[in-house]
Design a protein around this motif. Structure first.
Motif, PDB file in Angstrom:
ATOM      1  N   LEU A 137       0.832  -1.200   0.000  1.00  0.00           N
ATOM      2  CA  LEU A 137       0.000   0.000   0.000  1.00  0.00           C
ATOM      3  C   LEU A 137       0.870   1.256   0.000  1.00  0.00           C
ATOM      4  N   ARG A 138       1.916   1.241   0.806  1.00  0.00           N
ATOM      5  CA  ARG A 138       2.863   2.371   0.822  1.00  0.00           C
ATOM      6  C   ARG A 138       3.491   2.574  -0.560  1.00  0.00           C
ATOM      7  N   GLY A 139       3.832   1.463  -1.207  1.00  0.00           N
ATOM      8  CA  GLY A 139       4.426   1.537  -2.538  1.00  0.00           C
ATOM      9  C   GLY A 139       3.469   2.145  -3.552  1.00  0.00           C
ATOM     10  N   LYS A 140       2.203   1.785  -3.457  1.00  0.00           N
ATOM     11  CA  LYS A 140       1.188   2.325  -4.371  1.00  0.00           C
ATOM     12  C   LYS A 140       1.007   3.818  -4.150  1.00  0.00           C
ATOM     13  N   ILE A 141       1.030   4.250  -2.902  1.00  0.00           N
ATOM     14  CA  ILE A 141       0.923   5.680  -2.580  1.00  0.00           C
ATOM     15  C   ILE A 141       2.104   6.430  -3.198  1.00  0.00           C
ATOM     16  N   LYS A 142       3.295   5.892  -3.006  1.00  0.00           N
ATOM     17  CA  LYS A 142       4.490   6.542  -3.554  1.00  0.00           C
ATOM     18  C   LYS A 142       4.457   6.564  -5.076  1.00  0.00           C
ATOM     19  N   GLU A 143       4.020   5.466  -5.676  1.00  0.00           N
ATOM     20  CA  GLU A 143       3.959   5.360  -7.133  1.00  0.00           C
ATOM     21  C   GLU A 143       3.019   6.415  -7.731  1.00  0.00           C
ATOM     22  N   LEU A 144       1.844   6.587  -7.122  1.00  0.00           N
ATOM     23  CA  LEU A 144       0.839   7.492  -7.698  1.00  0.00           C
ATOM     24  C   LEU A 144       0.930   8.933  -7.206  1.00  0.00           C
ATOM     25  N   TYR A 145       1.406   9.134  -5.973  1.00  0.00           N
ATOM     26  CA  TYR A 145       1.395  10.478  -5.393  1.00  0.00           C
ATOM     27  C   TYR A 145       2.769  11.007  -5.013  1.00  0.00           C
ATOM     28  N   GLY A 146       3.760  10.153  -4.981  1.00  0.00           N
ATOM     29  CA  GLY A 146       5.108  10.594  -4.658  1.00  0.00           C
ATOM     30  C   GLY A 146       5.423  10.634  -3.180  1.00  0.00           C
ATOM     31  N   SER A 147       4.407  10.886  -2.350  1.00  0.00           N
ATOM     32  CA  SER A 147       4.629  10.947  -0.902  1.00  0.00           C
ATOM     33  C   SER A 147       3.302  10.778  -0.158  1.00  0.00           C
ATOM     34  N   GLN A 148       3.419  10.406   1.113  1.00  0.00           N
ATOM     35  CA  GLN A 148       2.235  10.310   1.970  1.00  0.00           C
ATOM     36  C   GLN A 148       1.589  11.683   2.147  1.00  0.00           C
ATOM     37  N   LYS A 149       2.413  12.713   2.189  1.00  0.00           N
ATOM     38  CA  LYS A 149       1.892  14.070   2.370  1.00  0.00           C
ATOM     39  C   LYS A 149       0.973  14.455   1.209  1.00  0.00           C
ATOM     40  N   LYS A 150       1.407  14.197  -0.011  1.00  0.00           N
ATOM     41  CA  LYS A 150       0.579  14.539  -1.175  1.00  0.00           C
ATOM     42  C   LYS A 150      -0.696  13.694  -1.219  1.00  0.00           C
ATOM     43  N   PHE A 151      -0.580  12.436  -0.813  1.00  0.00           N
ATOM     44  CA  PHE A 151      -1.758  11.577  -0.748  1.00  0.00           C
ATOM     45  C   PHE A 151      -2.733  12.099   0.305  1.00  0.00           C
ATOM     46  N   ALA A 152      -2.214  12.495   1.446  1.00  0.00           N
ATOM     47  CA  ALA A 152      -3.059  13.051   2.505  1.00  0.00           C
ATOM     48  C   ALA A 152      -3.782  14.308   2.011  1.00  0.00           C
ATOM     49  N   GLU A 153      -3.080  15.150   1.286  1.00  0.00           N
ATOM     50  CA  GLU A 153      -3.703  16.363   0.739  1.00  0.00           C
ATOM     51  C   GLU A 153      -4.842  16.001  -0.210  1.00  0.00           C
ATOM     52  N   LYS A 154      -4.635  14.991  -1.030  1.00  0.00           N
ATOM     53  CA  LYS A 154      -5.662  14.545  -1.981  1.00  0.00           C
ATOM     54  C   LYS A 154      -6.893  14.024  -1.237  1.00  0.00           C
ATOM     55  N   LEU A 155      -6.663  13.278  -0.151  1.00  0.00           N
ATOM     56  CA  LEU A 155      -7.761  12.734   0.644  1.00  0.00           C
ATOM     57  C   LEU A 155      -8.396  13.776   1.568  1.00  0.00           C
ATOM     58  N   ARG A 156      -7.685  14.890   1.733  1.00  0.00           N
ATOM     59  CA  ARG A 156      -8.117  15.953   2.657  1.00  0.00           C
ATOM     60  C   ARG A 156      -8.153  15.465   4.106  1.00  0.00           C
ATOM     61  N   VAL A 157      -7.070  14.783   4.474  1.00  0.00           N
ATOM     62  CA  VAL A 157      -6.848  14.346   5.855  1.00  0.00           C
ATOM     63  C   VAL A 157      -5.424  14.738   6.226  1.00  0.00           C
ATOM     64  N   SER A 158      -5.098  14.620   7.489  1.00  0.00           N
ATOM     65  CA  SER A 158      -3.744  14.967   7.916  1.00  0.00           C
ATOM     66  C   SER A 158      -2.764  13.860   7.524  1.00  0.00           C
ATOM     67  N   GLU A 159      -1.540  14.266   7.337  1.00  0.00           N
ATOM     68  CA  GLU A 159      -0.486  13.285   7.067  1.00  0.00           C
ATOM     69  C   GLU A 159      -0.353  12.328   8.250  1.00  0.00           C
ATOM     70  N   ASN A 160      -0.592  12.837   9.451  1.00  0.00           N
ATOM     71  CA  ASN A 160      -0.548  12.025  10.662  1.00  0.00           C
ATOM     72  C   ASN A 160      -1.597  10.908  10.617  1.00  0.00           C
ATOM     73  N   SER A 161      -2.770  11.209  10.085  1.00  0.00           N
ATOM     74  CA  SER A 161      -3.827  10.206   9.947  1.00  0.00           C
ATOM     75  C   SER A 161      -3.378   9.073   9.028  1.00  0.00           C
ATOM     76  N   ILE A 162      -2.754   9.423   7.921  1.00  0.00           N
ATOM     77  CA  ILE A 162      -2.231   8.424   6.982  1.00  0.00           C
ATOM     78  C   ILE A 162      -1.175   7.571   7.680  1.00  0.00           C
ATOM     79  N   SER A 163      -0.243   8.231   8.341  1.00  0.00           N
ATOM     80  CA  SER A 163       0.846   7.551   9.030  1.00  0.00           C
ATOM     81  C   SER A 163       0.323   6.588  10.099  1.00  0.00           C
TER      82      SER A 163
END
Length: 68
Positions: A8-34
């Protein structure tokens, strides 16, 4: 035993580059993703469906990404 979200982490990195960018897309905190990826908080069914949608994961593949 906690789940391993390596794929799952690999898929996030592949499509968004980072957890932070994925969190922004989901409109949640990076801490929530982590917290979810480190098994500190659980995924709800709606989380799984939303994440899968944003990560282009087919329903048939949920187990491979969310339950391993």
């Amino acid at each position: 035993m906690p789940y391993s979200y390596k794929k799952l982490r690999g898929k996030i990195k592949e499509l968004y580059g980072s957890q932070k960018k994925f969190a922004e897309k989901l409109r949640v905190s990076e801490n929530s993703i982590s917290n979810k990826l480190s098994c500190k908080t659980e995924f709800s069914q709606s989380d799984v469906e939303k994440w899968a949608d944003f990560l282009e994961i087919r329903r048939v593949d949920y187990g491979e990404f969310f339950y391993t």
